[in-house]
Design a protein around this motif. Structure first.
Motif, PDB file in Angstrom:
ATOM      1  N   UNK A  12       8.369   6.478  -9.575  1.00 49.82           N
ATOM      2  CA  UNK A  12       9.791   6.186  -9.399  1.00 49.82           C
ATOM      3  C   UNK A  12      10.112   5.824  -7.961  1.00 49.82           C
ATOM      4  N   UNK A  13       9.542   6.563  -7.024  1.00 48.80           N
ATOM      5  CA  UNK A  13       9.808   6.324  -5.601  1.00 48.80           C
ATOM      6  C   UNK A  13       9.384   4.907  -5.197  1.00 48.80           C
ATOM      7  N   UNK A  14       8.184   4.496  -5.589  1.00 47.43           N
ATOM      8  CA  UNK A  14       7.670   3.190  -5.171  1.00 47.43           C
ATOM      9  C   UNK A  14       8.343   2.049  -5.930  1.00 47.43           C
ATOM     10  N   UNK A  15       8.700   2.287  -7.166  1.00 51.09           N
ATOM     11  CA  UNK A  15       9.463   1.279  -7.919  1.00 51.09           C
ATOM     12  C   UNK A  15      10.802   1.032  -7.221  1.00 51.09           C
ATOM     13  N   UNK A  16      11.480   2.104  -6.865  1.00 47.87           N
ATOM     14  CA  UNK A  16      12.769   1.981  -6.176  1.00 47.87           C
ATOM     15  C   UNK A  16      12.609   1.326  -4.804  1.00 47.87           C
ATOM     16  N   UNK A  17      11.553   1.704  -4.070  1.00 50.27           N
ATOM     17  CA  UNK A  17      11.323   1.107  -2.745  1.00 50.27           C
ATOM     18  C   UNK A  17      11.062  -0.388  -2.857  1.00 50.27           C
ATOM     19  N   UNK A  18      10.293  -0.779  -3.842  1.00 49.21           N
ATOM     20  CA  UNK A  18       9.991  -2.201  -4.004  1.00 49.21           C
ATOM     21  C   UNK A  18      11.260  -2.982  -4.339  1.00 49.21           C
ATOM     22  N   UNK A  19      12.047  -2.472  -5.268  1.00 48.19           N
ATOM     23  CA  UNK A  19      13.297  -3.151  -5.634  1.00 48.19           C
ATOM     24  C   UNK A  19      14.236  -3.222  -4.442  1.00 48.19           C
ATOM     25  N   UNK A  37      -0.581  10.280  -7.031  1.00 46.03           N
ATOM     26  CA  UNK A  37       0.433   9.640  -6.208  1.00 46.03           C
ATOM     27  C   UNK A  37       0.072   8.185  -5.945  1.00 46.03           C
ATOM     28  N   UNK A  38      -1.177   7.928  -5.589  1.00 46.72           N
ATOM     29  CA  UNK A  38      -1.613   6.556  -5.336  1.00 46.72           C
ATOM     30  C   UNK A  38      -1.497   5.698  -6.593  1.00 46.72           C
ATOM     31  N   UNK A  96       0.854  -1.178   0.000  1.00 43.94           N
ATOM     32  CA  UNK A  96       0.000   0.000   0.000  1.00 43.94           C
ATOM     33  C   UNK A  96       0.891   1.230   0.000  1.00 43.94           C
ATOM     34  N   UNK A  97       0.552   2.216  -0.822  1.00 47.02           N
ATOM     35  CA  UNK A  97       1.376   3.426  -0.867  1.00 47.02           C
ATOM     36  C   UNK A  97       1.409   4.149   0.477  1.00 47.02           C
ATOM     37  N   UNK A  98       2.564   4.664   0.796  1.00 47.78           N
ATOM     38  CA  UNK A  98       2.709   5.532   1.964  1.00 47.78           C
ATOM     39  C   UNK A  98       2.254   6.916   1.513  1.00 47.78           C
ATOM     40  N   UNK A  99       1.092   7.328   1.971  1.00 49.30           N
ATOM     41  CA  UNK A  99       0.509   8.580   1.496  1.00 49.30           C
ATOM     42  C   UNK A  99       0.962   9.799   2.303  1.00 49.30           C
TER      43      UNK A  99
END
Length: 117
Positions: free
Chosen positions: A82-89, A42-43, A25-28
């Motif tokens: 980009x932020x969530x892609x990087x966080x997941x990786x 953002x979501x 879940x995205x950190x909002x």
């Protein structure tokens, strides 16, 4: 006997749902004080970033019309993607065998996407 099986099934389902849901879940928090359009972008961008990062549990979200017409939506989407892609990786790189990463990252690891650039 049926009652025991049902209770065990319920307990396992609850445990699995508790482990899976929060990590994807995205950190909002970065959207506090932003417009509703920015929050939507953002979501959507974060869910899409998880997918691009290798998540099998999310779906790509992208409102093409809003991307062209709504600057707030576009800004939120681009930042979160980009932020969530990087966080997941990074979760897949850092995660050990007994972490949430072991649930999410098997496909990512098979593709070699968990290697630091």
């Amino acid at each position: 006997m049926n009652t025991i099986v049902r209770l065990i099934t319920l307990a396992l389902t609850t445990a699995i749902a508790g482990c899976i849901s929060p990590a994807l879940q995205p950190d909002m928090r970065p959207t506090i004080g932003e417009s509703p359009a920015y929050k939507d972008g953002y979501s959507d961008g974060c869910h899409s970033g998880y997918v691009s990062g290798g998540s099998l549990f999310n779906r790509f979200r992208h409102d093409a019309a809003r991307m062209q017409q709504d600057e707030d939506y576009r800004l939120g989407w681009n930042l979160a993607y980009q932020r969530c892609k990087d966080q997941f990786r990074q979760m897949c790189i850092d995660g050990g065998i007994f972490s949430r990463a072991s649930v999410y990252c098997s496909d990512v690891r098979e593709q070699g996407l968990d290697k630091a650039p």
